[in-house]
Scaffold this active site. Structure first.
Site, PDB file in Angstrom:
ATOM      1  CG  HIS A  14     -40.510 -19.646 -27.512  1.00  0.00           C
ATOM      2  ND1 HIS A  14     -39.377 -19.074 -26.998  1.00  0.00           N
ATOM      3  CD2 HIS A  14     -40.333 -19.656 -28.865  1.00  0.00           C
ATOM      4  CE1 HIS A  14     -38.557 -18.751 -27.986  1.00  0.00           C
ATOM      5  NE2 HIS A  14     -39.109 -19.092 -29.132  1.00  0.00           N
ATOM      6  CG  HIS A  28     -33.306 -21.171 -20.927  1.00  0.00           C
ATOM      7  ND1 HIS A  28     -32.444 -21.757 -21.822  1.00  0.00           N
ATOM      8  CD2 HIS A  28     -33.954 -20.194 -21.605  1.00  0.00           C
ATOM      9  CE1 HIS A  28     -32.557 -21.148 -22.976  1.00  0.00           C
ATOM     10  NE2 HIS A  28     -33.470 -20.195 -22.883  1.00  0.00           N
ATOM     11  CG  ASP A  45     -40.058 -14.799 -21.405  1.00  0.00           C
ATOM     12  OD1 ASP A  45     -39.962 -13.774 -22.082  1.00  0.00           O
ATOM     13  OD2 ASP A  45     -40.005 -15.939 -21.883  1.00  0.00           O
TER      14      ASP A  45
HETATM   15  N1  CMC Z   1     -41.380 -24.485 -12.814  1.00  0.00           N
HETATM   16  C1  CMC Z   1     -41.374 -25.651 -12.136  1.00  0.00           C
HETATM   17  N2  CMC Z   1     -40.748 -26.760 -12.582  1.00  0.00           N
HETATM   18  C2  CMC Z   1     -40.138 -26.683 -13.755  1.00  0.00           C
HETATM   19  C3  CMC Z   1     -40.089 -25.517 -14.527  1.00  0.00           C
HETATM   20  C4  CMC Z   1     -40.749 -24.380 -14.009  1.00  0.00           C
HETATM   21  N3  CMC Z   1     -40.758 -23.240 -14.678  1.00  0.00           N
HETATM   22  N4  CMC Z   1     -39.378 -25.722 -15.646  1.00  0.00           N
HETATM   23  C5  CMC Z   1     -38.991 -27.006 -15.595  1.00  0.00           C
HETATM   24  N5  CMC Z   1     -39.437 -27.581 -14.454  1.00  0.00           N
HETATM   25  C6  CMC Z   1     -39.158 -28.938 -13.970  1.00  0.00           C
HETATM   26  C7  CMC Z   1     -39.926 -29.958 -14.785  1.00  0.00           C
HETATM   27  O1  CMC Z   1     -41.176 -30.243 -14.211  1.00  0.00           O
HETATM   28  C8  CMC Z   1     -38.983 -31.125 -14.739  1.00  0.00           C
HETATM   29  O2  CMC Z   1     -39.095 -31.750 -13.473  1.00  0.00           O
HETATM   30  P1  CMC Z   1     -38.917 -33.373 -13.356  1.00  0.00           P
HETATM   31  O3  CMC Z   1     -37.502 -33.628 -13.774  1.00  0.00           O
HETATM   32  O4  CMC Z   1     -39.214 -33.676 -11.944  1.00  0.00           O
HETATM   33  O5  CMC Z   1     -39.915 -33.958 -14.310  1.00  0.00           O
HETATM   34  C9  CMC Z   1     -37.598 -30.484 -14.786  1.00  0.00           C
HETATM   35  O6  CMC Z   1     -37.773 -29.189 -14.215  1.00  0.00           O
HETATM   36  C10 CMC Z   1     -37.027 -30.370 -16.180  1.00  0.00           C
HETATM   37  O7  CMC Z   1     -38.004 -29.741 -17.002  1.00  0.00           O
HETATM   38  P2  CMC Z   1     -38.123 -29.929 -18.558  1.00  0.00           P
HETATM   39  O8  CMC Z   1     -39.541 -29.732 -18.946  1.00  0.00           O
HETATM   40  O9  CMC Z   1     -37.454 -31.211 -18.959  1.00  0.00           O
HETATM   41  O10 CMC Z   1     -37.235 -28.748 -19.073  1.00  0.00           O
HETATM   42  P3  CMC Z   1     -37.179 -28.206 -20.569  1.00  0.00           P
HETATM   43  O11 CMC Z   1     -35.781 -27.888 -20.832  1.00  0.00           O
HETATM   44  O12 CMC Z   1     -37.873 -29.127 -21.508  1.00  0.00           O
HETATM   45  O13 CMC Z   1     -38.079 -26.881 -20.484  1.00  0.00           O
HETATM   46  C11 CMC Z   1     -38.757 -24.662 -20.300  1.00  0.00           C
HETATM   47  C12 CMC Z   1     -37.570 -25.601 -20.522  1.00  0.00           C
HETATM   48  C13 CMC Z   1     -38.283 -23.223 -20.453  1.00  0.00           C
HETATM   49  C14 CMC Z   1     -39.815 -24.928 -21.362  1.00  0.00           C
HETATM   50  C15 CMC Z   1     -39.315 -24.887 -18.889  1.00  0.00           C
HETATM   51  O14 CMC Z   1     -38.339 -24.583 -17.913  1.00  0.00           O
HETATM   52  C16 CMC Z   1     -40.593 -24.103 -18.633  1.00  0.00           C
HETATM   53  O15 CMC Z   1     -41.670 -24.589 -18.964  1.00  0.00           O
HETATM   54  N6  CMC Z   1     -40.504 -22.883 -18.017  1.00  0.00           N
HETATM   55  C17 CMC Z   1     -41.683 -22.064 -17.798  1.00  0.00           C
HETATM   56  C18 CMC Z   1     -42.037 -21.310 -19.076  1.00  0.00           C
HETATM   57  C19 CMC Z   1     -41.030 -20.224 -19.363  1.00  0.00           C
HETATM   58  O16 CMC Z   1     -40.681 -19.434 -18.505  1.00  0.00           O
HETATM   59  N7  CMC Z   1     -40.612 -20.165 -20.631  1.00  0.00           N
HETATM   60  C20 CMC Z   1     -39.669 -19.134 -21.102  1.00  0.00           C
HETATM   61  C21 CMC Z   1     -38.346 -19.731 -21.477  1.00  0.00           C
HETATM   62  S1  CMC Z   1     -37.028 -18.578 -21.710  1.00  0.00           S
HETATM   63  C22 CMC Z   1     -37.424 -17.521 -22.991  1.00  0.00           C
HETATM   64  C23 CMC Z   1     -38.228 -18.079 -24.100  1.00  0.00           C
HETATM   65  O17 CMC Z   1     -37.914 -19.103 -24.684  1.00  0.00           O
HETATM   66  O18 CMC Z   1     -39.206 -17.429 -24.426  1.00  0.00           O
END
Ligand code: CMC
Length: 418
Positions: A258, A297, A353
């Site tokens: 987050h 996201h 971010d």
């Molecule tokens: N880099 C590489 N792969 C990713 C990433 C990433 N940043 N984010 C998601 N994926 C992949 C993930 O491995 C999954 O792949 P597969 O379908 O093969 O298993 C797929 O994309 C879907 O991911 P998810 O975990 O189901 O997605 P989510 O909606 O649960 O997670 C998230 C959203 C923001 C937590 C995630 O994208 C993430 O961890 N990003 C990196 C951390 C980040 O930048 N967070 C800030 C978010 S925006 C502002 C805030 O909230 O603070």
């Protein structure tokens, strides 16, 4: 009134459920004994909200109907906070009153300062922030009167006025610098920056950097039911005071998935080291099924409109401070990822971010402090969402159900017989 309904037949029992469909959602409690299983709330609306509109496919973000682009270009942070909290933009008189109310509550009790002094010199700023805001509940026991509108207004003012003071004290604690008291002749952003950076009674304000910080805070001010807002609502639903509820939001924001992502991005760019290393870093992320921090996201699947605006802010800031060499790595990382099938197919784009950390660093904030700035921005959203929840007659204490996967009944065996 429901305009449509959905009929579900449970093939195990033959039981039929007709559930109202309203505003594109089924009213899940009508399913009675049939639970809906939705870990991480991928497909669950937990509330009705009139605060923030977000369309993830179209990349749209609006506060109370106003496009984020217009607010970022024209509004002030306190003006935006008023909009989120009251539902309308203030006229000149209301804005002046609101600014004055905040201005005259910026001091914190001396014991709050002493409390902050108790932290180790290397304490993480977010740990300090969540502790300090939780501690404020002990200074304002009157905040328990959450059904009293006027009282809620007072606590709202206290939170918004005191968070910058606490945040600045946290900054100075880490640097071993004496605390600087709030100044009533400065505006909200100017006062915060002065409390943070003043040395020997002097700080030369840079209007470009101050407006850039204000724009970043506006861009972070609300984002509907994100993890920390959900934490504020969930904890607040126990009818605890707003200081305690907001400290739960700060704890949620601390996490690297987050708000902590802005800090993690900088650490990632450090680890990459040079532009030449970008392709191998991206290859490793894919191989290990890891994460590019600052990418992806839950809701935005085309682009994050805040990230686009933040890129403009970055140019303005780097025009003043000079370009950070890490920007080159970030730009290359973005370019490589946006051309890579792995990221494209998963709809992973830079989020809010990705560039914010580089900007905060250029402004002089240390890496582990970035998420504190996110918290300053998100505070009005947390309070607005908390007040909306508290006054919504449909809201009860948040208490999800579970699917039990443990042992069936078994009986205690004395320790010697096991
Ligand atoms: N880099 C590489 N792969 C990713 C990433 C990433 N940043 N984010 C998601 N994926 C992949 C993930 O491995 C999954 O792949 P597969 O379908 O093969 O298993 C797929 O994309 C879907 O991911 P998810 O975990 O189901 O997605 P989510 O909606 O649960 O997670 C998230 C959203 C923001 C937590 C995630 O994208 C993430 O961890 N990003 C990196 C951390 C980040 O930048 N967070 C800030 C978010 S925006 C502002 C805030 O909230 O603070």
């Amino acid at each position: 009134m429901a305009d449509e309904s959905l009929t579900i037949i449970d093939n195990r029992t033959g039981e039929q459920y007709t559930v109202p469909v309203q505003d594109g959602a089924i009213h899940a409690p009508e399913l009675r004994r049939l639970l809906s299983y939705d870990p991480a709330f991928l497909n669950t609306a937990t509330c009705r909200s009139a605060i923030t509109y977000l369309d993830g496919d179209a990349g749209i973000l609006r506060y109370r109907g106003y496009p984020i682009e217009e607010l970022a270009a024209n509004a002030g942070f306190l003006e935006t906070a008023y909009l989120l909290l009251e539902g309308e933009l203030p006229d000149a008189e209301a804005l002046a009153r609101w600014q004055d109310d905040v201005r005259y509550h910026t001091y914190v009790h001396e014991s709050v300062t002493k409390f902050l002094e108790g932290f180790r010199y290397d304490a993480h700023p977010m740990g300090m922030l969540l502790g300090a805001v939780g501690a404020l509940s002990t200074f304002y026991p009157d905040a328990k009167a959450i059904d009293d509108r006027e009282n809620r207004y007072l606590q709202r003012v206290r939170l918004i006025a005191k968070l910058p003071t606490i945040a600045a004290y946290i900054f100075r604690h880490a640097h071993g610098l004496p605390y600087v008291l709030p100044r009533n002749d400065l505006d909200y952003i100017g006062n915060f920056v002065n409390m943070t950076f003043e040395i020997g009674g002097r700080h030369e304000a840079n209007p470009v950097l101050q407006r850039a910080l204000e724009t970043l805070l506006i861009l972070h001010a609300d984002h509907e039911q994100n993890c920390s807002t959900n934490a504020v609502r969930s904890v607040g639903s126990s009818r605890v005071d707003p200081f305690s509820a907001v400290s739960a939001g700060i704890a949620a924001l601390y996490g690297p998935l987050h708000g902590g992502a802005n800090e993690a991005v900088l650490r990632m760019l450090d680890a990459i080291g040079t532009v030449e290393n970008v392709p191998s870093f991206v290859a490793d992320v894919k191989k290990d099924h890891g994460r590019l921090m600052g990418f992806g996201h839950r809701i935005y699947k085309s682009y994050d409109p805040r990230a686009a605006l933040i890129k403009d802010v970055a140019h303005a800031v780097f025009g003043e401070t000079g370009v950070d060499p890490k920007l080159e790595i970030a730009l290359e990382l973005e370019r490589v990822a946006l051309e890579d099938e792995y990221f494209v197919s998963r709809k992973l784009y830079p989020n809010v971010d990705f560039y914010s950390g580089l900007i905060y660093k250029a402004m002089g904030y240390p890496t582990d402090y970035f998420t504190v700035l996110f918290a300053l921005g998100r505070l009005p959203g947390w309070i607005a969402q908390w007040e909306e929840m508290i006054t919504d007659p449909e809201q009860k204490i948040a208490r999800p159900r579970q699917i039990y996967t443990g042992e069936d009944l078994r009986h205690y065996v004395p320790v010697g017989e096991r």
